[in-house]
Design a protein around this motif. Sequence first.
Motif, mmCIF file in Angstrom:
data_model
loop_
_atom_site.group_PDB
_atom_site.id
_atom_site.type_symbol
_atom_site.label_atom_id
_atom_site.label_comp_id
_atom_site.label_asym_id
_atom_site.label_seq_id
_atom_site.Cartn_x
_atom_site.Cartn_y
_atom_site.Cartn_z
ATOM 1 N N UNK A 246 5.654 6.427 4.014
ATOM 2 C CA UNK A 246 5.995 5.031 3.781
ATOM 3 C C UNK A 246 6.885 4.912 2.555
ATOM 4 N N UNK A 247 7.837 3.992 2.620
ATOM 5 C CA UNK A 247 8.749 3.746 1.505
ATOM 6 C C UNK A 247 8.082 2.777 0.547
ATOM 7 N N UNK A 248 7.978 3.184 -0.703
ATOM 8 C CA UNK A 248 7.347 2.335 -1.714
ATOM 9 C C UNK A 248 8.330 1.290 -2.225
ATOM 10 N N UNK A 249 7.791 0.171 -2.677
ATOM 11 C CA UNK A 249 8.624 -0.898 -3.242
ATOM 12 C C UNK A 249 7.750 -1.731 -4.173
ATOM 13 N N UNK A 250 8.296 -2.812 -4.680
ATOM 14 C CA UNK A 250 7.583 -3.642 -5.652
ATOM 15 C C UNK A 250 6.359 -4.308 -5.023
ATOM 16 N N UNK A 251 5.216 -4.299 -5.694
ATOM 17 C CA UNK A 251 4.026 -5.015 -5.195
ATOM 18 C C UNK A 251 4.205 -6.530 -5.228
ATOM 19 N N UNK A 252 5.257 -6.989 -5.853
ATOM 20 C CA UNK A 252 5.552 -8.427 -5.858
ATOM 21 C C UNK A 252 6.323 -8.855 -4.615
ATOM 22 N N UNK A 253 6.751 -7.886 -3.837
ATOM 23 C CA UNK A 253 7.519 -8.156 -2.628
ATOM 24 C C UNK A 253 6.577 -8.148 -1.423
ATOM 25 N N UNK A 254 6.350 -9.314 -0.820
ATOM 26 C CA UNK A 254 5.420 -9.416 0.317
ATOM 27 C C UNK A 254 5.854 -8.544 1.484
ATOM 28 N N UNK A 260 2.764 -0.327 0.925
ATOM 29 C CA UNK A 260 1.922 0.002 -0.230
ATOM 30 C C UNK A 260 0.474 0.221 0.214
ATOM 31 N N UNK A 261 0.022 -0.556 1.179
ATOM 32 C CA UNK A 261 -1.339 -0.376 1.695
ATOM 33 C C UNK A 261 -1.471 0.966 2.410
ATOM 34 N N UNK A 262 -0.440 1.352 3.156
ATOM 35 C CA UNK A 262 -0.460 2.660 3.815
ATOM 36 C C UNK A 262 -0.572 3.788 2.793
ATOM 37 N N UNK A 263 0.200 3.697 1.727
ATOM 38 C CA UNK A 263 0.173 4.730 0.688
ATOM 39 C C UNK A 263 -1.199 4.762 0.014
ATOM 40 N N UNK A 264 -1.763 3.605 -0.223
ATOM 41 C CA UNK A 264 -3.099 3.539 -0.833
ATOM 42 C C UNK A 264 -4.139 4.213 0.050
ATOM 43 N N UNK A 265 -3.920 4.143 1.371
ATOM 44 C CA UNK A 265 -4.877 4.728 2.316
ATOM 45 C C UNK A 265 -4.536 6.158 2.715
ATOM 46 N N UNK A 266 -3.572 6.761 2.034
ATOM 47 C CA UNK A 266 -3.317 8.177 2.260
ATOM 48 C C UNK A 266 -1.978 8.559 2.838
ATOM 49 N N UNK A 267 -1.141 7.583 3.183
ATOM 50 C CA UNK A 267 0.195 7.922 3.679
ATOM 51 C C UNK A 267 0.996 8.578 2.556
ATOM 52 N N UNK A 268 1.901 9.439 2.934
ATOM 53 C CA UNK A 268 2.731 10.149 1.958
ATOM 54 C C UNK A 268 3.888 9.260 1.516
ATOM 55 N N UNK A 269 4.104 9.080 0.219
ATOM 56 C CA UNK A 269 5.264 8.303 -0.235
ATOM 57 C C UNK A 269 6.551 9.005 0.173
ATOM 58 N N UNK A 270 7.451 8.276 0.773
ATOM 59 C CA UNK A 270 8.753 8.832 1.159
ATOM 60 C C UNK A 270 9.694 8.688 -0.033
#
Length: 345
Positions: A246-254, A260-270
Amino acid sequence: MSHLLLTKLWITSVPKIPDALRRDFFRLGYLPYVPLAFKARYIGWQQAPEKDPLYSLLTEAAEQVASKTLVALFLGEPGYPAQLTRLSDAPVALFVRGNAEALNQPQLAVVGSRRCSAHAAAVCRRWLPAVCHANIVITSGMALGVDGLAHEAALAAGGQTVAVMGSGIDYCYPPQHQALYQRIMQYGCIVSERLGKVPPRHFDFPRRNRIIAGLAASTLVVEARLRSGSLITADLAARFGREVLAVSASPLDAAALGCLELIRNGARPALSPDCLIESVLAQHQWDHQPTQQLLLALASGGVSSDELAHHTTLTMPDVIAELATLEAEGKVEHRSGLWFPTHMA
């Protein structure tokens, strides 16, 4: 015209028959039972197929298969993507326009928002050409937004791309992508479970997503909200044992909260194109190891040694040797002349 081909096409297309029974037909070569609600239609097909409402559609499809303008890949037969056989609800048939060989090459599924941001568009345009140059096929669903951008980026880079449709094989959806649909047929392939010019129904999109997730070695979510349909594809990929990035971005961006939820649950940051290439090639290599090939072919159970040699790249001596090892490790069982994974015992 082959009556067997017509019957295969009919089994894949006729309503009121459970998908599990369709899979039994392709695994056994016949229907083990005929549901009562379906019996009259089945008898009618056996006695006078030309009177069936689907006959015209099926004869046209059979003629196109004969002329090689349409490819029909049936479950358990040569050419059917081996990676899909691990799905408990594997499609019984895939209809393809274009280069069907792309389905057996390393693939990266790229999914994301229909109303995507400039950031998501930039990720597709800057990263995916490098992925294509590594001989990896870009697979998506031809939806508006990220899907379309992914296909476009692959084509612009001279790469191959696969579009999996929720509609019939000859119905372009969304209609805004008619030009893209034609280009993909020329430089990649269009894939659907359904024949004809039939529009998608609401439940066809999750079914399409399972094919995207099953075909690809890894799945990249470029951008997704918390309730995005892209998260369904990511969840399916994880269930199939595929790596999700998953591509990470700002948590302020809906629009980025789903990633971000995918990464929190174990997805690999791209983090880069190299990250994507490494993930796809590692998974593809694993899928094509001898042991893994056999386990994939055995996913539905009840397969003979001859069938395993036919549906994998292994020779018969290799099949026998690998099966002996797997049996000693308690991973497969031999019953009534057929091999089963132990979880089906």
